[in-house]
Scaffold this motif. Sequence first.
Motif, PDB file in Angstrom:
ATOM      1  N   ARG A  14      20.434 -15.477  24.340  1.00  0.00           N
ATOM      2  CA  ARG A  14      21.584 -14.637  24.648  1.00  0.00           C
ATOM      3  C   ARG A  14      21.233 -13.675  25.792  1.00  0.00           C
ATOM      4  NH1 ARG A  14      26.245 -13.123  22.177  1.00  0.00           N
ATOM      5  NH2 ARG A  14      27.022 -11.018  22.591  1.00  0.00           N
ATOM      6  N   GLY A  15      22.069 -13.614  26.788  1.00  0.00           N
ATOM      7  CA  GLY A  15      21.842 -12.722  27.922  1.00  0.00           C
ATOM      8  C   GLY A  15      21.126 -13.359  29.084  1.00  0.00           C
ATOM      9  N   GLU A  16      20.403 -14.453  28.827  1.00  0.00           N
ATOM     10  CA  GLU A  16      19.676 -15.108  29.912  1.00  0.00           C
ATOM     11  C   GLU A  16      20.629 -15.731  30.917  1.00  0.00           C
ATOM     12  OE1 GLU A  16      16.928 -17.865  28.247  1.00  0.00           O
ATOM     13  OE2 GLU A  16      15.442 -16.332  27.758  1.00  0.00           O
ATOM     14  N   GLY A  17      21.776 -16.219  30.434  1.00  0.00           N
ATOM     15  CA  GLY A  17      22.747 -16.838  31.336  1.00  0.00           C
ATOM     16  C   GLY A  17      23.283 -15.846  32.341  1.00  0.00           C
ATOM     17  N   VAL A  18      23.581 -14.625  31.882  1.00  0.00           N
ATOM     18  CA  VAL A  18      24.089 -13.584  32.776  1.00  0.00           C
ATOM     19  C   VAL A  18      23.052 -13.263  33.846  1.00  0.00           C
ATOM     20  CG1 VAL A  18      24.910 -11.204  32.939  1.00  0.00           C
ATOM     21  CG2 VAL A  18      25.529 -12.606  30.964  1.00  0.00           C
ATOM     22  N   LYS A  19      21.798 -13.102  33.430  1.00  0.00           N
ATOM     23  CA  LYS A  19      20.732 -12.774  34.380  1.00  0.00           C
ATOM     24  C   LYS A  19      20.536 -13.899  35.387  1.00  0.00           C
ATOM     25  CE  LYS A  19      15.943 -11.211  34.724  1.00  0.00           C
ATOM     26  NZ  LYS A  19      15.662 -12.077  35.890  1.00  0.00           N
ATOM     27  N   LEU A  20      20.621 -15.144  34.914  1.00  0.00           N
ATOM     28  CA  LEU A  20      20.451 -16.278  35.813  1.00  0.00           C
ATOM     29  C   LEU A  20      21.524 -16.286  36.887  1.00  0.00           C
ATOM     30  CD1 LEU A  20      19.085 -18.995  36.535  1.00  0.00           C
ATOM     31  CD2 LEU A  20      20.690 -20.100  34.973  1.00  0.00           C
ATOM     32  N   VAL A  21      22.781 -16.121  36.482  1.00  0.00           N
ATOM     33  CA  VAL A  21      23.883 -16.108  37.446  1.00  0.00           C
ATOM     34  C   VAL A  21      23.727 -14.940  38.411  1.00  0.00           C
ATOM     35  CG1 VAL A  21      26.382 -15.950  37.751  1.00  0.00           C
ATOM     36  CG2 VAL A  21      25.442 -17.194  35.803  1.00  0.00           C
ATOM     37  N   TYR A  22      23.407 -13.776  37.851  1.00  0.00           N
ATOM     38  CA  TYR A  22      23.230 -12.578  38.684  1.00  0.00           C
ATOM     39  C   TYR A  22      22.135 -12.796  39.725  1.00  0.00           C
ATOM     40  CZ  TYR A  22      21.509  -7.984  40.026  1.00  0.00           C
ATOM     41  OH  TYR A  22      21.060  -6.915  40.745  1.00  0.00           O
TER      42      TYR A  22
END
Length: 234
Positions: A14-22
């Motif tokens: 959870r949260g890794e997807g946001v960081k990856l896109v960012y």
Amino acid sequence: MIDRTIVPSTDRKRGEGVKLVYDILRDEILDLILPPGSPIDEVQLAERLSMSRTPIREALVRLAGEGLVTALPNRSTIVSNIDFLNLHTFFDALTLMYRVTTRLAAECRTEADLEVIRARQAEFTRAVDAHDALAMIATNRNFHAAIAEAGRNPYYISLFGRLLDEGRRILRIYYSSFDDQLPRRYVLEHEDIIAAIDARDVEKADQLASAHADQIVRHIQEMIGRDRRQRIAL
């Protein structure tokens, strides 16, 4: 270089997807792969990264907070434009913050502050030696932010951080003018600033910070105003 291997969505925490896109969008915006004014297609991005649009939207909110993307009234998102018409006001504020934060660092710094500043300078030097423009942008920001932290004024720290963030794409243009091979003298300018802070020489620190800002501004102004017309015989 930063590893941008795409991890399947089912394997992400959870949260890794946001960081990856960012991270991906930030680097592509700063590296001008996504030029100012270009649209961000959430559907296409979701397909490219094999994820839902929720983490993409969260990453876009974060990027908007840093001034790198702009949400339009029709709910679409574009890469923020660079306001070249008002660039002089940005340069005025940036130069002032270079000066005042470096002056305060020379006055207020501790030995612990100097250790952090020297560590940030070592990271910047490695990035310059590697000709890694994105790393140079990040480590240069961290170097000057560390100097601001040593000055102990939270208002200056906040304002300078905002200016450094807003200027990252302009700094990318600056580095590209050297084909990402930054002359060694600009690394040595940082060293001279550190020496003045170490010696608690407030006036020298101010002078060096002002000269450092001036050469960057002057070089960018020359690039923007350069006559690139082709002389074609008709």
